[in-house]
Design a protein around this motif. Structure first.
Motif, short mmCIF file in Angstrom:
data_model
loop_
_atom_site.label_atom_id
_atom_site.label_comp_id
_atom_site.label_asym_id
_atom_site.label_seq_id
_atom_site.Cartn_x
_atom_site.Cartn_y
_atom_site.Cartn_z
N ILE A 107 0.91 -0.81 0.36
CA ILE A 107 0.06 -0.11 0.28
C ILE A 107 0.77 1.33 0.23
CG2 ILE A 107 -1.76 1.45 1.65
CD1 ILE A 107 -3.16 -1.69 2.21
N TRP A 111 0.59 3.80 -3.26
CA TRP A 111 0.78 5.36 -2.48
C TRP A 111 1.19 6.22 -2.48
CZ3 TRP A 111 -3.95 7.75 -1.80
CH2 TRP A 111 -4.31 8.83 -0.86
N ALA A 127 -10.09 4.21 -2.17
CA ALA A 127 -9.75 2.91 -1.91
C ALA A 127 -10.21 2.16 -1.69
CB ALA A 127 -8.14 3.04 -0.98
N TRP A 140 -4.75 1.78 5.11
CA TRP A 140 -4.67 3.02 4.36
C TRP A 140 -5.75 3.88 5.32
CZ3 TRP A 140 -3.74 3.49 -0.46
CH2 TRP A 140 -4.25 2.31 -1.47
N LYS A 141 -6.13 4.29 5.94
CA LYS A 141 -5.85 4.57 7.06
C LYS A 141 -4.47 5.60 7.94
CE LYS A 141 -9.59 5.72 10.08
NZ LYS A 141 -9.98 4.97 11.25
N ALA A 144 -2.00 6.56 4.51
CA ALA A 144 -2.39 7.28 3.34
C ALA A 144 -3.39 8.43 4.00
CB ALA A 144 -3.12 6.77 1.98
N ILE A 151 -12.84 4.60 1.68
CA ILE A 151 -12.04 2.96 1.96
C ILE A 151 -13.86 2.65 2.53
CG2 ILE A 151 -10.60 2.25 3.66
CD1 ILE A 151 -9.67 3.78 5.04
N SER A 173 -7.44 -4.88 -2.97
CA SER A 173 -7.17 -3.45 -2.35
C SER A 173 -7.13 -2.56 -3.44
CB SER A 173 -6.69 -3.36 -1.71
OG SER A 173 -7.00 -1.89 -1.22
N ILE A 175 -7.64 1.22 -5.76
CA ILE A 175 -7.28 2.43 -5.80
C ILE A 175 -8.46 3.61 -7.30
CG2 ILE A 175 -6.27 4.61 -6.32
CD1 ILE A 175 -3.45 2.82 -4.80
#
Length: 257
Positions: A107, A111, A127, A140-141, A144, A151, A173, A175
């Motif tokens: 990830i 990113w 995402a 992701w939290k 990113a 999300i 996952s 984007i």
């Protein structure tokens, strides 16, 4: 980005600088694989590496793979001409890890490439994660800084990737790039998701399972858990996004090559 050649070279260099071996595209007709007529994804040449049958002299790889999707499980043929983002022959950029890094580093690399190297604005990116993948959701939290609202948890095959009826598979996952409300469509998982406002530019696949002929999935431990592959993503979408006006991101991607 001036075009697909610069996008490709930027992608390959970024991952090479991060310890990935640049591996040439494999043939469109897979070697020694009776389950596929054509190479339909970048991970096909690494199928036996993912399952532990084959060993390579590297644990990280990056490729620019020529692919065909004109039949079988991954078939874009019926959609060609009806959307701006489906082709039968295309080039897929991908990065892969074999027993090395997994979700967190995958990830982070994705990113950093799309936001720093390709310069896409963070507020245009959303995402998705597999519906019960709390680990990816939290990453992701953390990595990113995305809010919960960007999300999106997705159930079913849209966020669980398989190469074919058998072989390595796992939760995804993705984007998505948001073109804004000037283009019709809704976020992934919504009734309007088939519109062109939100377009997938990257697909992280966490190869935790192997689909067997019996229909059963082997336990995650049977495939070393730290295995990762990316369809990252059909190449030029990310690099071209900021240059587009009222057309789909994938209209300019390297699947046209």
């Amino acid at each position: 980005m001036s075009g697909v050649n610069e996008i490709r070279s930027t992608f390959l260099k970024f991952f090479a600088d991060n310890g990935h071996a640049i591996v040439p595209s494999s043939p469109l007709v897979p070697r020694n694989d009776p389950t596929l007529m054509f190479t339909n994804a970048g991970m096909v040449q690494f199928k036996n590496v993912f399952t532990g049958v084959e060993k390579r002299p590297y644990q990280r790889a990056v490729t620019s793979q020529k692919c065909v999707r004109a039949g079988g499980k991954h078939n874009d043929l019926d959609n060609v001409g009806y959307t701006t983002r489906h082709n039968t022959f295309f080039e897929m950029l991908g990065n892969f890890s074999f027993g090395d890094y997994f979700k967190d580093r995958a990830i982070e690399l994705a990113w950093n490439l799309v936001t720093r190297e390709f310069g896409l604005p963070k507020d245009k990116l959303t995402a998705t994660v597999y519906i019960d993948d709390d680990e990816a959701f939290n990453l992701w939290k953390k990595i990113a800084g995305l809010p919960d609202s960007r999300i999106i948890r997705i159930a079913g095959s849209d966020n669980f990737w398989q190469m074919g009826d058998t072989g390595p598979c796992g939760p995804c996952s993705e984007i998505f790039y948001d073109h804004g409300d000037k283009i019709w469509g809704g976020p992934p998982g919504s009734p309007e998701q088939d519109g062109d406002r939100f377009v997938e530019i990257w697909n992280l696949v966490f190869m935790q399972f192997e689909q067997l002929e019996s229909g059963a999935q082997s336990a995650a431990e049977a495939l070393d858990r730290h295995r990762h592959g990316t369809g990252a993503h059909r190449g030029g979408a990310a690099g071209q996004a900021r240059q587009l006006r009222d057309r789909s991101v994938r209209g300019a991607d390297p699947r046209h090559l």
